[in-house]
Design a protein around this motif. Structure first.
Motif, PDB file in Angstrom:
ATOM      1  N   ILE A  42      -8.676  -1.162   0.647  1.00 37.39           N
ATOM      2  CA  ILE A  42     -10.007  -1.726   0.884  1.00 37.39           C
ATOM      3  C   ILE A  42      -9.898  -3.177   1.358  1.00 37.39           C
ATOM      4  CG2 ILE A  42     -12.158  -2.409  -0.242  1.00 37.39           C
ATOM      5  CD1 ILE A  42     -11.846   0.066  -2.037  1.00 37.39           C
ATOM      6  N   PHE A  43      -9.089  -3.972   0.664  1.00 35.64           N
ATOM      7  CA  PHE A  43      -8.900  -5.366   1.080  1.00 35.64           C
ATOM      8  C   PHE A  43      -8.256  -5.442   2.457  1.00 35.64           C
ATOM      9  CE2 PHE A  43      -9.485  -6.240  -3.431  1.00 35.64           C
ATOM     10  CZ  PHE A  43     -10.191  -7.432  -3.393  1.00 35.64           C
ATOM     11  N   TYR A  44      -7.314  -4.552   2.748  1.00 32.16           N
ATOM     12  CA  TYR A  44      -6.617  -4.575   4.041  1.00 32.16           C
ATOM     13  C   TYR A  44      -7.589  -4.284   5.192  1.00 32.16           C
ATOM     14  CZ  TYR A  44      -3.303  -3.230   7.696  1.00 32.16           C
ATOM     15  OH  TYR A  44      -2.613  -3.140   8.880  1.00 32.16           O
ATOM     16  N   ASN A  45      -8.454  -3.312   5.014  1.00 34.88           N
ATOM     17  CA  ASN A  45      -9.431  -3.005   6.058  1.00 34.88           C
ATOM     18  C   ASN A  45     -10.417  -4.155   6.249  1.00 34.88           C
ATOM     19  OD1 ASN A  45      -8.255  -0.539   6.462  1.00 34.88           O
ATOM     20  ND2 ASN A  45      -9.757   0.612   5.305  1.00 34.88           N
ATOM     21  N   TYR A  46     -10.791  -4.808   5.171  1.00 34.48           N
ATOM     22  CA  TYR A  46     -11.688  -5.971   5.293  1.00 34.48           C
ATOM     23  C   TYR A  46     -11.011  -7.096   6.067  1.00 34.48           C
ATOM     24  CZ  TYR A  46     -14.374 -10.080   3.948  1.00 34.48           C
ATOM     25  OH  TYR A  46     -15.096 -11.250   3.960  1.00 34.48           O
TER      26      TYR A  46
ATOM     27  N   PRO B  83       1.766   4.178  -4.247  1.00 35.40           N
ATOM     28  CA  PRO B  83       1.839   5.628  -4.529  1.00 35.40           C
ATOM     29  C   PRO B  83       3.260   6.156  -4.596  1.00 35.40           C
ATOM     30  CG  PRO B  83       1.085   5.245  -2.278  1.00 35.40           C
ATOM     31  CD  PRO B  83       1.107   3.914  -2.952  1.00 35.40           C
ATOM     32  N   SER B  84       4.183   5.499  -3.858  1.00 31.59           N
ATOM     33  CA  SER B  84       5.582   5.947  -3.932  1.00 31.59           C
ATOM     34  C   SER B  84       6.142   5.720  -5.332  1.00 31.59           C
ATOM     35  CB  SER B  84       6.420   5.192  -2.902  1.00 31.59           C
ATOM     36  OG  SER B  84       5.983   5.463  -1.585  1.00 31.59           O
ATOM     37  N   LEU B  85       5.823   4.554  -5.925  1.00 36.88           N
ATOM     38  CA  LEU B  85       6.255   4.304  -7.302  1.00 36.88           C
ATOM     39  C   LEU B  85       5.594   5.291  -8.263  1.00 36.88           C
ATOM     40  CD1 LEU B  85       6.163   0.394  -7.361  1.00 36.88           C
ATOM     41  CD2 LEU B  85       8.192   1.846  -7.412  1.00 36.88           C
ATOM     42  N   GLY B  86       4.305   5.618  -7.996  1.00 40.35           N
ATOM     43  CA  GLY B  86       3.633   6.598  -8.845  1.00 40.35           C
ATOM     44  C   GLY B  86       4.278   7.963  -8.752  1.00 40.35           C
ATOM     45  N   PHE B  87       4.638   8.386  -7.543  1.00 41.49           N
ATOM     46  CA  PHE B  87       5.306   9.687  -7.382  1.00 41.49           C
ATOM     47  C   PHE B  87       6.708   9.675  -7.982  1.00 41.49           C
ATOM     48  CE2 PHE B  87       2.530  10.190  -3.425  1.00 41.49           C
ATOM     49  CZ  PHE B  87       1.517  10.760  -4.183  1.00 41.49           C
TER      50      PHE B  87
ATOM     51  N   ILE C  22      -1.643   8.413 -11.100  1.00 41.21           N
ATOM     52  CA  ILE C  22      -2.985   7.833 -11.050  1.00 41.21           C
ATOM     53  C   ILE C  22      -2.912   6.328 -10.815  1.00 41.21           C
ATOM     54  CG2 ILE C  22      -5.038   7.344 -12.438  1.00 41.21           C
ATOM     55  CD1 ILE C  22      -4.620  10.074 -13.773  1.00 41.21           C
ATOM     56  N   GLY C  23      -2.005   5.648 -11.533  1.00 40.12           N
ATOM     57  CA  GLY C  23      -1.865   4.205 -11.358  1.00 40.12           C
ATOM     58  C   GLY C  23      -1.491   3.818  -9.936  1.00 40.12           C
ATOM     59  N   GLY C  24      -0.530   4.523  -9.356  1.00 39.83           N
ATOM     60  CA  GLY C  24      -0.115   4.212  -7.995  1.00 39.83           C
ATOM     61  C   GLY C  24      -1.222   4.454  -6.981  1.00 39.83           C
ATOM     62  N   LEU C  25      -1.969   5.543  -7.139  1.00 42.66           N
ATOM     63  CA  LEU C  25      -3.054   5.837  -6.198  1.00 42.66           C
ATOM     64  C   LEU C  25      -4.192   4.830  -6.312  1.00 42.66           C
ATOM     65  CD1 LEU C  25      -3.209   9.740  -6.476  1.00 42.66           C
ATOM     66  CD2 LEU C  25      -2.232   8.374  -4.627  1.00 42.66           C
ATOM     67  N   VAL C  26      -4.522   4.408  -7.520  1.00 37.72           N
ATOM     68  CA  VAL C  26      -5.593   3.417  -7.705  1.00 37.72           C
ATOM     69  C   VAL C  26      -5.213   2.093  -7.059  1.00 37.72           C
ATOM     70  CG1 VAL C  26      -6.782   2.038  -9.440  1.00 37.72           C
ATOM     71  CG2 VAL C  26      -6.562   4.486  -9.761  1.00 37.72           C
ATOM     72  N   VAL C  27      -3.966   1.652  -7.256  1.00 34.68           N
ATOM     73  CA  VAL C  27      -3.510   0.399  -6.640  1.00 34.68           C
ATOM     74  C   VAL C  27      -3.554   0.497  -5.122  1.00 34.68           C
ATOM     75  CG1 VAL C  27      -1.496  -1.092  -6.319  1.00 34.68           C
ATOM     76  CG2 VAL C  27      -2.105  -0.294  -8.610  1.00 34.68           C
ATOM     77  N   ALA C  28      -3.109   1.624  -4.578  1.00 38.38           N
ATOM     78  CA  ALA C  28      -3.128   1.798  -3.121  1.00 38.38           C
ATOM     79  C   ALA C  28      -4.556   1.776  -2.582  1.00 38.38           C
ATOM     80  CB  ALA C  28      -2.446   3.111  -2.748  1.00 38.38           C
TER      81      ALA C  28
ATOM     82  N   ILE D 284       0.831  -1.205   0.000  1.00 40.38           N
ATOM     83  CA  ILE D 284       0.000   0.000   0.000  1.00 40.38           C
ATOM     84  C   ILE D 284       0.865   1.255   0.000  1.00 40.38           C
ATOM     85  CG2 ILE D 284      -1.650   1.327   1.383  1.00 40.38           C
ATOM     86  CD1 ILE D 284      -2.860  -1.320   2.285  1.00 40.38           C
ATOM     87  N   ALA D 285       1.984   1.206   0.716  1.00 37.37           N
ATOM     88  CA  ALA D 285       2.890   2.358   0.734  1.00 37.37           C
ATOM     89  C   ALA D 285       3.730   2.445  -0.541  1.00 37.37           C
ATOM     90  CB  ALA D 285       3.801   2.278   1.959  1.00 37.37           C
ATOM     91  N   MET D 286       4.076   1.286  -1.100  1.00 35.71           N
ATOM     92  CA  MET D 286       4.933   1.280  -2.293  1.00 35.71           C
ATOM     93  C   MET D 286       4.224   1.804  -3.532  1.00 35.71           C
ATOM     94  SD  MET D 286       7.175  -2.232  -2.166  1.00 35.71           S
ATOM     95  CE  MET D 286       7.621  -1.946  -3.888  1.00 35.71           C
TER      96      MET D 286
END
Length: 279
Positions: free
Chosen positions: A243-247, A191-195, A232-238, A187-189
């Motif tokens: 969502i799965f992590y919270n579930y 958006p970091s890859l996207g940035f 956009i790709g990194g944020l969508v993946v995160a 989850i952290a990686m």
């Protein structure tokens, strides 16, 4: 066995997804061929206009659907194959771990009320400690494992049984939370890859400005597009992995709460058994 089952289930789900995509592509190509054949068939001049009008709607729908997939592929390539591939790998690995955890937790989520009722019937009504141990041993899940460890030490006193429940409960809690740190890492990686792709895109834009010597929109557009698409790709993946992590966290919390309630009820049953048998 649970890990093997979970791994096989993940592979089966991914295979089913790939096969569905392949079937959909084959269906699209078959439909396109059928439309071409129907359009090539000879018809009278008077009936030609209605036929073409009827065939236009499905052709346009198919063109819209094809253009969506094609545009998705195009944006993936325009975002840079290197960074977008890393983002996609992050999504696949994160989803694989999420599916494994969901399957494991659903297998571990048993009915504690029925288990405690069976143990109470064997322990209090029948006074058969060995039968109660067998019931706990033959039932899957962390609650049954904790109950079995407590029943093994029921003859040694309530203090020893309580310590075994606390110690083995910590072990089972660690097994329930296993691999969750990897999900948070992905989850952290993402958006970091996207940035990181954003920074690379800005560098490309400045390189183009330096090479051309002009700040016109056409010069900067390429690098800015790479920057925005990777972000956009990194944020969508995160977001998907979050969502799965919270579930998964909700499943873990529910099992832990049931473990605590069942442990208290089990210790009460052991106290009643010891009092009844003067131990």
């Amino acid at each position: 066995m649970k890990k093997l089952f979970a791994t096989l289930a993940c592979v089966a789900l991914l295979s089913a997804g790939f096969s569905t995509v392949a079937m959909a592509q084959n269906a699209d190509s078959t439909a396109a061929a059928a439309q071409v054949d129907s359009a090539a068939a000879p018809a009278e001049a008077v009936a030609a206009a209605p036929s073409e009008a009827d065939a236009t709607a499905p052709a346009e729908a198919q063109q819209v659907e094809t253009s969506f997939h094609q545009s998705l592929k195009t944006k993936f390539i325009e975002g840079g194959a290197d960074f977008m591939a890393l983002v996609a790998i992050t999504l696949v690995l994160g989803l694989a771990i999420c599916l494994e955890r969901i399957i494991y937790l659903n297998l571990a989520n048993t009915n504690p009320d029925k288990l405690l009722k069976d143990i109470e019937d064997a322990l209090i009504k029948e006074g058969n400690l060995e039968k109660a141990k067998g019931i706990a041993r033959d039932t899957r899940g962390p609650i049954a494992s904790i109950a079995y460890q407590a029943l093994l030490r029921a003859d040694q006193g309530i203090d020893i049984a309580e310590k075994s429940v606390v110690s083995y409960g910590g072990v089972q809690g660690g097994l329930l939370e296993k691999n969750l740190s990897w999900i948070t890492l992905f989850i952290a990686m993402a958006p970091s890859l996207g940035f990181l792709g954003t920074v690379v895109g800005m560098v490309l834009a400045f390189d183009n400005i330096e090479r051309v010597g002009d700040i016109s929109p056409t010069v900067v557009a390429g690098g800015m597009k790479v920057a925005l698409i990777t972000t956009i790709g990194g944020l969508v993946v995160a977001l998907i992995l979050q969502i799965f992590y919270n579930y998964i966290l909700s499943l873990v919390e529910g099992i832990l709460n049931r473990m605590e309630d069942a442990s208290i009820s089990l210790l009460d049953l052991i106290v009643k058994y010891n009092v009844k048998n003067n131990k």
